[in-house]
Design a protein around this motif. Sequence first.
Motif, PDB file in Angstrom:
ATOM      1  N   VAL A 221       0.766  -1.093   0.127  1.00 31.72           N
ATOM      2  CA  VAL A 221      -0.079  -0.144  -0.030  1.00 31.72           C
ATOM      3  C   VAL A 221       0.901   1.133   0.048  1.00 31.72           C
ATOM      4  N   PHE A 222       1.880   1.310   1.070  1.00 29.39           N
ATOM      5  CA  PHE A 222       2.630   2.397   0.978  1.00 29.39           C
ATOM      6  C   PHE A 222       3.626   2.538  -0.241  1.00 29.39           C
ATOM      7  N   GLY A 223       4.074   1.685  -0.819  1.00 33.25           N
ATOM      8  CA  GLY A 223       5.029   1.645  -1.974  1.00 33.25           C
ATOM      9  C   GLY A 223       4.078   2.094  -3.224  1.00 33.25           C
ATOM     10  N   THR A 224       2.814   1.839  -3.307  1.00 36.50           N
ATOM     11  CA  THR A 224       2.027   2.120  -4.262  1.00 36.50           C
ATOM     12  C   THR A 224       1.502   3.646  -4.243  1.00 36.50           C
ATOM     13  N   LEU A 225       0.977   4.094  -3.382  1.00 38.76           N
ATOM     14  CA  LEU A 225       0.736   5.374  -3.065  1.00 38.76           C
ATOM     15  C   LEU A 225       1.844   6.373  -3.123  1.00 38.76           C
ATOM     16  N   TYR A 226       3.088   6.163  -2.727  1.00 35.02           N
ATOM     17  CA  TYR A 226       4.328   7.119  -2.650  1.00 35.02           C
ATOM     18  C   TYR A 226       4.739   6.943  -4.143  1.00 35.02           C
ATOM     19  N   PHE A 227       4.704   5.798  -4.840  1.00 32.17           N
ATOM     20  CA  PHE A 227       5.220   5.896  -6.192  1.00 32.17           C
ATOM     21  C   PHE A 227       4.208   6.649  -6.869  1.00 32.17           C
ATOM     22  N   ILE A 228       3.044   6.644  -7.158  1.00 34.99           N
ATOM     23  CA  ILE A 228       2.092   7.417  -7.599  1.00 34.99           C
ATOM     24  C   ILE A 228       2.117   8.769  -7.435  1.00 34.99           C
ATOM     25  N   ASP A 229       2.332   8.933  -5.901  1.00 33.28           N
ATOM     26  CA  ASP A 229       2.818  10.587  -5.594  1.00 33.28           C
ATOM     27  C   ASP A 229       3.906  11.039  -6.307  1.00 33.28           C
ATOM     28  N   GLY A 230       5.001  10.368  -6.349  1.00 27.75           N
ATOM     29  CA  GLY A 230       6.182  10.734  -6.966  1.00 27.75           C
ATOM     30  C   GLY A 230       5.881  11.100  -8.386  1.00 27.75           C
ATOM     31  N   ILE A 231       5.017  10.334  -9.190  1.00 28.74           N
ATOM     32  CA  ILE A 231       4.759  10.483 -10.572  1.00 28.74           C
ATOM     33  C   ILE A 231       3.862  11.856 -10.510  1.00 28.74           C
ATOM     34  N   CYS A 232       3.139  12.018  -9.600  1.00 29.70           N
ATOM     35  CA  CYS A 232       2.067  13.160  -9.500  1.00 29.70           C
ATOM     36  C   CYS A 232       3.147  14.433  -9.399  1.00 29.70           C
ATOM     37  N   GLY A 233       4.145  14.254  -8.537  1.00 23.48           N
ATOM     38  CA  GLY A 233       5.147  15.425  -8.381  1.00 23.48           C
ATOM     39  C   GLY A 233       5.906  15.667  -9.544  1.00 23.48           C
ATOM     40  N   VAL A 234       6.483  14.742 -10.432  1.00 22.94           N
ATOM     41  CA  VAL A 234       7.105  15.085 -11.415  1.00 22.94           C
ATOM     42  C   VAL A 234       6.161  15.641 -12.752  1.00 22.94           C
ATOM     43  N   LEU A 235       4.824  15.208 -12.610  1.00 21.05           N
ATOM     44  CA  LEU A 235       3.914  15.894 -13.557  1.00 21.05           C
ATOM     45  C   LEU A 235       3.480  17.228 -13.127  1.00 21.05           C
ATOM     46  N   THR A 236       3.302  17.444 -11.756  1.00 21.21           N
ATOM     47  CA  THR A 236       2.601  18.695 -11.519  1.00 21.21           C
ATOM     48  C   THR A 236       3.639  19.690 -10.461  1.00 21.21           C
ATOM     49  N   GLY A 237       4.477  19.028  -9.997  1.00 23.02           N
ATOM     50  CA  GLY A 237       5.293  19.917  -8.964  1.00 23.02           C
ATOM     51  C   GLY A 237       4.800  19.886  -7.692  1.00 23.02           C
ATOM     52  N   ALA A 238       3.649  19.066  -7.417  1.00 21.02           N
ATOM     53  CA  ALA A 238       3.016  19.229  -6.106  1.00 21.02           C
ATOM     54  C   ALA A 238       2.637  17.743  -5.689  1.00 21.02           C
ATOM     55  N   SER A 239       2.352  17.390  -4.596  1.00 18.97           N
ATOM     56  CA  SER A 239       2.075  16.024  -4.018  1.00 18.97           C
ATOM     57  C   SER A 239       0.536  16.196  -3.735  1.00 18.97           C
ATOM     58  N   PHE A 240      -0.130  14.967  -3.614  1.00 13.16           N
ATOM     59  CA  PHE A 240      -1.472  14.745  -3.168  1.00 13.16           C
ATOM     60  C   PHE A 240      -1.484  14.298  -1.790  1.00 13.16           C
ATOM     61  N   LEU A 241      -0.323  13.330  -1.436  1.00 12.82           N
ATOM     62  CA  LEU A 241      -0.341  12.722  -0.120  1.00 12.82           C
ATOM     63  C   LEU A 241      -0.171  13.971   0.800  1.00 12.82           C
ATOM     64  N   ASP A 242       0.654  14.867   0.809  1.00 14.48           N
ATOM     65  CA  ASP A 242       0.742  16.121   1.732  1.00 14.48           C
ATOM     66  C   ASP A 242      -0.307  17.096   1.701  1.00 14.48           C
ATOM     67  N   LEU A 243      -1.290  17.019   0.558  1.00 13.91           N
ATOM     68  CA  LEU A 243      -2.218  17.987   0.391  1.00 13.91           C
ATOM     69  C   LEU A 243      -1.769  19.100  -0.524  1.00 13.91           C
ATOM     70  N   SER A 244      -0.413  19.262  -1.002  1.00 15.69           N
ATOM     71  CA  SER A 244      -0.057  20.451  -1.573  1.00 15.69           C
ATOM     72  C   SER A 244      -0.417  20.520  -2.799  1.00 15.69           C
ATOM     73  N   LEU A 245      -0.897  19.427  -3.662  1.00 14.90           N
ATOM     74  CA  LEU A 245      -1.615  19.765  -4.859  1.00 14.90           C
ATOM     75  C   LEU A 245      -3.029  20.490  -4.645  1.00 14.90           C
ATOM     76  N   PHE A 246      -3.608  20.114  -3.449  1.00 21.10           N
ATOM     77  CA  PHE A 246      -4.792  20.581  -3.298  1.00 21.10           C
ATOM     78  C   PHE A 246      -5.095  21.936  -2.467  1.00 21.10           C
ATOM     79  N   ILE A 247      -4.007  22.423  -2.028  1.00 23.30           N
ATOM     80  CA  ILE A 247      -3.835  23.628  -1.113  1.00 23.30           C
ATOM     81  C   ILE A 247      -3.068  24.426  -2.105  1.00 23.30           C
ATOM     82  N   HIS A 248      -2.122  24.141  -2.556  1.00 15.79           N
ATOM     83  CA  HIS A 248      -1.361  25.248  -3.619  1.00 15.79           C
ATOM     84  C   HIS A 248      -1.610  25.001  -4.960  1.00 15.79           C
ATOM     85  N   GLY A 249      -2.203  23.980  -5.633  1.00 19.14           N
ATOM     86  CA  GLY A 249      -2.457  23.685  -6.753  1.00 19.14           C
ATOM     87  C   GLY A 249      -1.313  23.408  -7.745  1.00 19.14           C
TER      88      GLY A 249
END
Length: 134
Positions: A71-99
């Motif tokens: 579970v952790f591995g899958t979530l963190y890896f997807i979060d890393g992909i999100c970071g590459v594509l958006t410069g933000a993370s969904f796990l720490d809520l920065s994608l939702f807070i800062h966009g």
Amino acid sequence: MSPRLAASLLAAALLFAAITNYVPAFVDDEGRVFGLFRLDIYKDALHLASALWALAAVAMGRAASVTFLRVFGTLYFIDGICGVLTGASFLDLSLFIHGIARDMPWMVSFLSSIPHLALGGFGMATGWLGARRG
């Protein structure tokens, strides 16, 4: 590698991540850890909660460690992909807070995402592939 050892190693890495923001040697003059990214209370809480989850899984045994790794591995890896594509993370809520971080250079987004890609990849590999061998 045993699932319990893998989860223990991830717990150590996550605890290290949780303290880096508070060690002056790791923070530059602009408040960036390793000169790449800023950590805040959300990221610190995420790292600490993940480390505690890993330690709890280790204490509960092999099956809990495998579940954590998967579970952790899958979530963190997807979060890393999100970071590459958006410069933000969904796990720490920065994608939702800062966009989406439109002003962040792609290379900085990539370099900042390496920890989540690496930790997530390690968790997935040891949880999905390594657990089958054990």
